[in-house]
Design a protein around this motif. Structure first.
Motif, short mmCIF file in Angstrom:
data_model
loop_
_atom_site.label_atom_id
_atom_site.label_comp_id
_atom_site.label_asym_id
_atom_site.label_seq_id
_atom_site.Cartn_x
_atom_site.Cartn_y
_atom_site.Cartn_z
N ASN A 61 -17.77 2.74 6.71
CA ASN A 61 -17.18 3.81 5.89
C ASN A 61 -16.45 4.79 6.79
O ASN A 61 -16.85 5.01 7.93
CB ASN A 61 -18.29 4.55 5.12
CG ASN A 61 -19.10 3.63 4.23
OD1 ASN A 61 -18.71 3.32 3.12
ND2 ASN A 61 -20.25 3.20 4.73
N TRP A 62 -15.40 5.38 6.23
CA TRP A 62 -14.63 6.35 7.00
C TRP A 62 -14.01 7.37 6.07
O TRP A 62 -13.96 7.18 4.84
CB TRP A 62 -13.55 5.65 7.84
CG TRP A 62 -12.52 4.91 7.02
CD1 TRP A 62 -11.37 5.41 6.51
CD2 TRP A 62 -12.59 3.54 6.60
NE1 TRP A 62 -10.68 4.45 5.81
CE2 TRP A 62 -11.41 3.29 5.86
CE3 TRP A 62 -13.50 2.51 6.80
CZ2 TRP A 62 -11.15 2.04 5.30
CZ3 TRP A 62 -13.24 1.26 6.25
CH2 TRP A 62 -12.08 1.03 5.51
N LEU A 63 -13.56 8.46 6.67
CA LEU A 63 -12.85 9.50 5.94
C LEU A 63 -11.38 9.41 6.28
O LEU A 63 -11.00 9.26 7.45
CB LEU A 63 -13.40 10.88 6.31
CG LEU A 63 -14.87 11.14 5.97
CD1 LEU A 63 -15.29 12.51 6.49
CD2 LEU A 63 -15.09 11.06 4.47
N ALA A 64 -10.55 9.51 5.25
CA ALA A 64 -9.11 9.40 5.46
C ALA A 64 -8.61 10.56 6.31
O ALA A 64 -9.24 11.63 6.38
CB ALA A 64 -8.39 9.38 4.12
N PRO A 65 -7.48 10.40 6.99
CA PRO A 65 -6.90 11.51 7.76
C PRO A 65 -6.60 12.70 6.86
O PRO A 65 -6.64 12.64 5.63
CB PRO A 65 -5.62 10.91 8.35
CG PRO A 65 -5.86 9.43 8.31
CD PRO A 65 -6.70 9.16 7.11
N SER A 66 -6.33 13.82 7.49
CA SER A 66 -6.06 15.06 6.74
C SER A 66 -4.90 14.85 5.78
O SER A 66 -4.02 14.01 5.99
CB SER A 66 -5.75 16.20 7.72
OG SER A 66 -4.65 15.85 8.54
N HIS A 67 -4.91 15.64 4.73
CA HIS A 67 -3.92 15.48 3.66
C HIS A 67 -2.54 15.97 4.14
O HIS A 67 -2.16 17.11 3.96
CB HIS A 67 -4.35 16.26 2.42
CG HIS A 67 -5.64 15.80 1.86
ND1 HIS A 67 -5.79 14.60 1.19
CD2 HIS A 67 -6.88 16.36 1.89
CE1 HIS A 67 -7.05 14.46 0.80
NE2 HIS A 67 -7.73 15.51 1.23
N GLN A 68 -1.85 15.10 4.73
CA GLN A 68 -0.49 15.39 5.14
C GLN A 68 0.33 14.10 5.06
O GLN A 68 -0.20 13.01 5.17
CB GLN A 68 -0.45 15.94 6.57
CG GLN A 68 -1.00 14.96 7.62
CD GLN A 68 -0.94 15.54 9.01
OE1 GLN A 68 -0.58 16.69 9.20
NE2 GLN A 68 -1.28 14.72 10.00
N ARG A 69 1.56 14.29 4.81
CA ARG A 69 2.44 13.13 4.66
C ARG A 69 2.94 12.67 6.04
O ARG A 69 3.15 13.50 6.92
CB ARG A 69 3.62 13.47 3.76
CG ARG A 69 3.19 13.77 2.33
CD ARG A 69 4.39 14.09 1.45
NE ARG A 69 4.01 14.39 0.10
CZ ARG A 69 3.77 13.48 -0.85
NH1 ARG A 69 3.89 12.19 -0.55
NH2 ARG A 69 3.41 13.84 -2.05
N PRO A 70 3.16 11.36 6.20
CA PRO A 70 2.89 10.31 5.21
C PRO A 70 1.41 9.92 5.20
O PRO A 70 0.72 10.09 6.19
CB PRO A 70 3.76 9.15 5.70
CG PRO A 70 3.79 9.34 7.18
CD PRO A 70 3.78 10.83 7.42
N PHE A 71 0.95 9.37 4.07
CA PHE A 71 -0.41 8.88 3.97
C PHE A 71 -0.49 7.47 4.54
O PHE A 71 0.50 6.72 4.53
CB PHE A 71 -0.87 8.88 2.51
CG PHE A 71 -0.90 10.25 1.90
CD1 PHE A 71 -1.80 11.21 2.35
CD2 PHE A 71 -0.01 10.58 0.88
CE1 PHE A 71 -1.81 12.47 1.78
CE2 PHE A 71 -0.04 11.85 0.32
CZ PHE A 71 -0.93 12.81 0.77
#
Length: 931
Positions: free
Chosen positions: A513-523
Motif C-alpha cells: 500500500n502507498w499514498l499518492a504524491p501531493s495533489h499537484q499536476r500532473p497526476f
C-alpha cells in the motif's frame, strides 16, 4: 402344558445332576424354557434370569455328591415335578395370586418422558392386603411416594418413564414380619420409546433411461432427528389423480423407497406421501401432488461442440443434440463458459436459449484465447430437474492484432557511472495472438535508432542526459500500440514520489500500500511496483493504473528478503517519465534464523574482552533481526547481555581476571532465535600497561634512591669519610724526635709527606747516640704503621711484589720534597744489636711502601755519621712480644713481616732506656704518644 412335557422329562432324566437344595420356582426355568425355544418376551426374560443360576447349581451339586446319594435327590426331584408341571401357568398367568393392569402377553409400549400408571390387584382369597404390596423395576424398589392405595387389595403406581428403568415391572405381596407364607409376585414388561416424527422434505425423481424416462420413481424424506428407539416402519404411497389404486412400498431400515410403475406416467398427475408407524403411533407426511414431468430428470445434451470462425476473433459457435425426443417433452437449454484454466464460469441468460434449439453463438470473447463450454437442459416449462452439465468442449478464438502495448520498464546496470541501461518489458495483456517480435526505438539527442528484438530485454549505453524509448509488439495480424518511457541519467532531479509505502501479509500474498504524491499536476498515470530479492537480485515488477493505491504480489517466496519499490509514472510530452522511487524491505513469510553468528574474541584484557562477529548472511536470517544476545560464563554461571541488531562488536567488562570464559551469541528475529558456535578465552592476570607502570615505578624508585643516596653522600661526605676512613696521623707531624734528649729537634715535615708501608731504620750498633736516634725513629714509625693497618688504607706489611731496596748508606735525594714517595727496603740483620760487627751481613728486604720519609731520614745530615759501622734494621712482628728471627744467609721475605701498633703507655719505657749497648732489641708495646 403339552409343549413343555419333553423339557420336564429331560430334567427328570438328569436328576442325578440336580443341586442339593432348591431355589425358588422361577429359578429353575433355565431347564424348562431355553431361550431359543421361548415364544414370549416374558418367557425369554425368565429363561435368561434362570441361566444365571446354572453355575451356582452346578457348584452346589459337586459339593453334594460327597454327602448325599442319588436316591435322595430323585425323591426331591419328584417333589419338584409337581410344581414344574404347573409352571406354564406361572408368574404372568397365575390368577390365583395377583394381577397387574394393564396386562399383555407381549411388551407393553410406553412413551419415554410420559407418566405411566399400573395397578396391582390381589386375588380374593389372598392372605395379603394392599399394605403388603411393593413395586419393583427389575431389582430396584419403586419409592412408596408413587403408590396409591385404591382399596384393601389393589395398589396403583405412577412413574415417569425413563431409559434407566429395568424390566420387568413387578408387584410383590409379602408379609413384613416372619411368616411361612410364599410371597406373591406378578410382573409385566415395558417397551420404552417414542412415536415417529412427521416425515419432511419429501421429494421424488425419475432419471432418463435411454430415450425415455425410467418407470422407477425413487422418493426420499427426512425422518427427523429423534430416534424412536422402538421399531418404526415407513410406507411410500403413490396414486394417480381421481384413481383409487394405491401403489405402496415400505421399509424399516432406510429413508428412501422406490416404486416401479412399469411405464413412466407421462403427462399424468401423481400424488405421493409417506406414512411412518410404530406401536406408539402413526404419522403421515405432506401430500406431494404434481405432474409426473416434475419428477423427470433428462440426460445432458449430447455431442456438444465449439467451432471458431475466421474473421470473428471475439466469437465461438456452440452446437449440440437433443437428449430426448420432443414427443416425450420439449427441452430448453442453459450454456456457461470460461477461459481455460479459470474456475470462474460465465453463464448465458436462460431467456436467450429458451427455444427448442441446437446451437448458439458466444460473443464478446477475447481473441486468441481458449474457452471451455458446457450445456445442460430442462423441461421447457421448467418442470422437474436440470440435467447434469455436459462434458467440456474447448476451442480457441481466432487471432487479432494486440489491443494493448507491452509493459515497459528499465534497470540501471551497476557500472562505474550507471550509463548502461537494460530495458525490460512484458507481453501485452491483450496480445490477441502469438507475439512474433518487438520494435524498439531509442531517441537520444533527437536521433532515433530502431531495433527489432525477439527477446524481452535490451541493453544500451546512455550517452546524453536522458533517452526516450518506444516499444511495440506485433503478431501475424498486426502491431500493438506503442509503449513509451523516458530514462534520465542517475542523479537527475525527478518528479515527486509517493509519500509512504507499507507492506503486510494477507491470504498468503504480500499486500503493498502507498499514498499518492501531493495533489499537484500532473497526476501519476500509472505506478510500477518493483521487487528485487536480496542478495541474488532477481527482479520482478508489475504495472498498475494511476488510480490504484495497493497491489497484492503473488510471485514472492517465503523466507526471502525483498526490496519493494513503488515508482510513480507521469505523462510528459507523450512519454512516460518515472518519478522518485520509494523503497522498503519486506518478507512474504518470516522464519527463525538458520544459523547463529561465529564470535571472535580479540583484545583480551584483565577484566574485559572485545567480541567481534560478522553479520549473518541474509538468506540465513529469514526475517528482520531484532537483537543479538551475548551469553558468557566462567564455571557454571551464565550471564547475558543484549545488543542491537546493527552491532557487530561489543566489549565485555567487569570480568574476573586470570579466568577461563566460554562465550556464544544468539541472534533473534520475530519468529525465533538461533545460537552461534561457542568460543573460549582467558582473561589476563595483569592488564595492558599495568606491567609498564610497575616497571616505571620501580625504575623511578631506584632512580630516586640513587639520587637521594648521591645527594646524601655529597652532603655527608665528611661524616662518611670519618666513619669509613678515619684520619691517619701524619708522621711528619710526629713529636717522637722530642722524646730523646740526645736527638735535636727537627724541623716540621710538610703535611704532604706520607709514610709508606715499611720504613727502614739503620742503627749504628756501636754508637749509643745512634741507638737513641734509632729508638726515636722507630717509635713514630710503629705508631703510624699500626694506625695505618687499622684504618685499612696503605700497603700491607707483607707485599707480594718486591720493590727496589735502598741501603742505609744511600744518600737521600736532596731535591726530593716531602710530598714525593720513596721506596723503602726492609733491613734484616743477621744478628741483634750488640753483636760483633762484621760477623753477620745485613740483608735488605724490598718494601712496596710509598710512605714519605721521616724527617730524620729526609735529613741525614742531622744524624751522626755512621760510616765504618754496620747497621741493623728492626721491625715489629704481628704479635707484640715476638722479634723477627731469620737464619743466617737467608734473605728475608718482606711478606713475612708484620707490624702492630704500640701501646701508648710503652713510650716512656722506651725513652727511659739508658743509652748503651744492649743484647737485643725490645719492641715497644704501647705505640706512640699522642701528638
Amino acid at each position: 402344558m403339552t409343549p413343555y412335557s419333553s423339557q420336564i422329562d429331560s430334567c427328570i432324566g438328569q436328576s442325578d445332576r440336580l443341586p442339593c437344595s432348591f431355589a425358588p420356582l422361577w429359578r429353575v426355568l433355565a431347564c424348562i424354557f431355553p431361550v431359543s425355544q421361548t415364544t414370549s418376551k416374558v418367557e425369554k426374560e425368565l429363561a435368561r434370569f434362570a441361566q444365571d443360576i446354572t453355575l451356582e447349581l452346578q457348584r452346589c451339586y459337586e459339593n453334594a455328591e460327597q454327602t448325599r446319594t442319588a436316591d435322595i435327590m430323585k425323591q426331591k426331584l419328584l417333589r419338584l415335578f409337581g410344581l414344574v408341571f404347573f409352571l406354564p401357568f406361572g408368574c404372568a398367568y397365575d390368577y390365583s395370586c395377583a394381577k397387574i393392569s394393564p396386562d399383555s402377553t407381549q411388551n407393553i409400549p410406553v412413551e419415554l418422558g410420559k407418566d405411566f400408571t399400573a395397578t396391582c390387584n390381589l386375588s380374593e382369597n389372598s392372605v395379603y392386603s394392599a399394605d403388603d404390596i411393593t413395586w419393583f423395576f427389575g431389582n430396584v424398589t419403586v419409592p412408596r411416594e408413587s403408590y396409591k392405595k385404591l382399596n384393601k387389595s389393589a395398589v396403583a403406581v405412577t412413574v415417569n418413564v425413563s431409559r434407566d428403568m429395568n424390566n420387568p415391572l413387578m408387584c410383590k405381596a409379602a408379609k413384613q414380619d416372619l411368616s411361612f407364607e410364599e410371597p406373591c409376585i406378578y410382573g409385566i414388561f415395558l417397551d420404552k420409546g417414542y412415536p415417529p416424527l412427521k416425515p419432511k422434505d419429501l421429494n421424488c425423481i425419475a432419471h432418463q433411461d435411454g430415450r425415455v424416462i425410467s418407470p422407477k420413481l425413487t422418493c426420499s424424506w427426512d425422518p427427523g432427528t429423534r430416534d424412536p428407539i422402538i421399531s418404526t416402519s415407513y410406507t411410500l404411497h403413490t396414486k394417480y389423480l381421481d384413481s383409487t389404486e394405491n401403489a405402496t412400498s415400505n421399509t424399516y431400515s432406510t429413508h428412501s423407497l422406490t416404486i416401479n410403475f412399469g411405464t413412466f406416467p407421462n403427462h399424468m398427475h401423481l400424488m405421493v406421501w409417506v406414512e411412518a408407524q410404530n406401536i406408539l403411533g402413526t404419522v403421515t407426511s405432506d401430500l406431494l401432488s404434481v405432474d409426473s414431468e416434475s419428477f423427470a430428470k433428462p440426460n445432458p445434451p449430447a455431442h456438444v461442440r465449439v467451432i471458431p470462425e475466421d474473421g470473428f476473433p471475439t466469437s465461438l459457435m456452440v452446437n449440440w443434440t437433443h437428449p430426448i425426443h420432443e414427443t416425450t417433452f420439449k427441452l430448453r437449454y442453459h450454456i456457461r463458459y470460461c477461459q481455460a484454466g479459470c474456475s470462474v464460469w460465465k453463464e448465458i441468460l436462460e431467456n436467450s436459449t429458451r427455444a427448442y434449439i441446437e446451437s448458439y453463438r458466444l460473443q464478446f470473447l477475447q481473441p486468441y484465447t481458449d474457452y471451455v463450454v458446457q450445456v445442460r437442459c430442462i423441461h421447457q416449462k421448467s418442470l422437474g430437474y436440470w440435467s447434469d452439465w455436459s462434458l467440456n468442449a474447448t476451442a480457441r478464438t481466432p487471432e487479432h492484432f494486440p489491443s494493448s502495448g507491452p509493459d515497459l520498464w528499465r534497470v540501471y546496470e551497476e557500472d562505474s557511472d550507471n550509463t548502461v541501461i537494460k530495458l525490460i518489458w512484458k507481453d501485452p495483456e491483450q496480445s490477441n495472438g502469438k507475439i512474433l517480435g518487438y520494435n524498439v526505438t531509442i531517441y537520444e539527442d533527437g536521433h532515433p535508432e530502431t531495433r527489432v528484438v525477439r527477446s524481452k530485454e535490451l541493453k544500451f549505453s546512455l550517452n546524453g542526459e536522458n533517452a526516450s524509448i518506444k516499444v511495440t509488439a506485433y503478431n501475424s495480424v498486426g502491431a500493438s500500440h506503442e509503449s513509451t518511457l523516458t530514462i534520465p541519467r542517475p542523479g537527475t532531479k525527478l518528479r515527486p514520489g509517493v509519500k509512504g509505502v507499507n507492506c503486510s501479509v494477507q491470504d498468503g500474498q504480500l499486500s503493498v500500500n502507498w499514498l499518492a504524491p501531493s495533489h499537484q499536476r500532473p497526476f501519476p498515470t500509472a505506478y510500477v511496483i518493483e521487487w528485487v530479492s536480496v542478495p541474488n537480485k532477481e527482479i520482478g515488477w508489475q504495472k498498475v493504473l494511476g488510480n490504484v493505491s495497493n497491489v497484492s504480489l503473488k510471485e514472492l517466496k517465503p523466507f526471502k528478503r525483498y526490496n519493494v519499490s513503488v515508482n510513480p509514472i507521469y505523462r510528459v510530452r507523450h512519454f512516460d517519465s518515472p518519478g522518485t522511487q520509494y523503497t522498503i524491505q519486506a518478507y512474504l513469510e518470516q522464519g527463525p534464523p538458520l544459523k547463529g553468528p561465529d564470535v571472535n574474541v580479540t583484545a583480551t584484557g584483565k577484566t574485559s574482552a572485545r567480541l567481534n562477529w560478522n553479520e549473518i548472511p541474509i538468506d540465513d536470517q529469514q526475517g528482520f533481526l531484532t537483537n543479538y544476545t551475548i551469553f558468557y560464563k566462567t564455571g557454571n554461571s551464565w550471564q547475558s547481555v543484549g545488543v542491537p541488531s546493527n552491532t557487530y562488536s561489543y566489549k565485555l567488562t567487569t570480568l574476573a581476571s586470570d579466568s577461563h570464559y566460554v562465550v556464544h551469541i544468539m541472534v533473534s528475529n520475530q519468529k525465533g532465535s538461533k545460537n552461534g558456535s561457542e568460543s573460549s578465552f582467558y582473561t589476563k592476570k595483569y592488564d595492558d600497561g599495568e606491567i609498564d607502570v610497575i616497571v616505571v615505578i620501580v625504575c623511578l624508585s631506584f632512580l630516586f634512591f640513587v639520587v637521594f643516596t648521591t645527594v646524601l653522600i655529597i652532603r655527608k661526605k665528611e661524616l662518611l669519610k670519618r666513619r669509613f676512613w678515619p684520619p691517619v696521623p701524619n708522621p711528619s707531624h710526629s713529636t717522637i724526635a722530642n722524646w730523646s734528649p740526645d736527638c735535636p729537634n727537627k724541623p716540621d715535615t710538610p703535611k704532604e709527606s706520607i709514610l709508606a708501608e715499611v720504613s727502614v731504620v739503620e742503627v749504628d750498633m756501636d754508637d749509643a747516640k745512634s741507638l737513641c736516634d734509632e729508638d726515636k725513629a722507630v717509635m713514630p714509625l710503629k705508631k703510624y704503621f699500626s694506625e695505618e693497618r687499622s684504618s685499612g688504607i696503605g700497603g700491607s706489611s707483607g707485599m707480594s711484589t718486591p720493590r727496589q731496596s735502598v741501603s742505609s748508606n744511600d744518600e737521600a735525594d736532596s731535591g726530593q720534597t716531602t710530598a714525593s714517595t720513596v721506596q723503602y727496603s726492609a733491613v734484616v740483620s743477621s744478628g741483634y744489636k750488640g753483636q760483633t760487627p762484621g760477623t753477620q751481613a745485613s740483608v735488605f728486604s724490598r718494601s712496596e711502601s710509598t710512605q714519605p720519609l721521616l724527617e730524620c731520614e729526609e735529613n741525614p745530615e742531622h744524624l751522626p755519621e755512621a760510616s765504618g759501622h754496620q747497621t741493623n734494621s728492626y721491625f715489629k712482628r704481628h704479635r707484640a712480644n715476638e722479634q723477627l728471627h731469620m737464619d743466617e744467609g737467608e734473605e728475608p721475605s718482606f711478606g713475612s713481616l708484620s707490624f702492630s701498633p704500640m701501646e701508648e703507655e710503652d713510650s716512656p719505657t722506651l725513652t727511659e732506656d739508658p743509652p748503651g749497648p744492649a743484647s737485643g732489641y725490645m719492641p715497644q708495646q704501647s705505640g706512640y704518644r699522642p701528638q
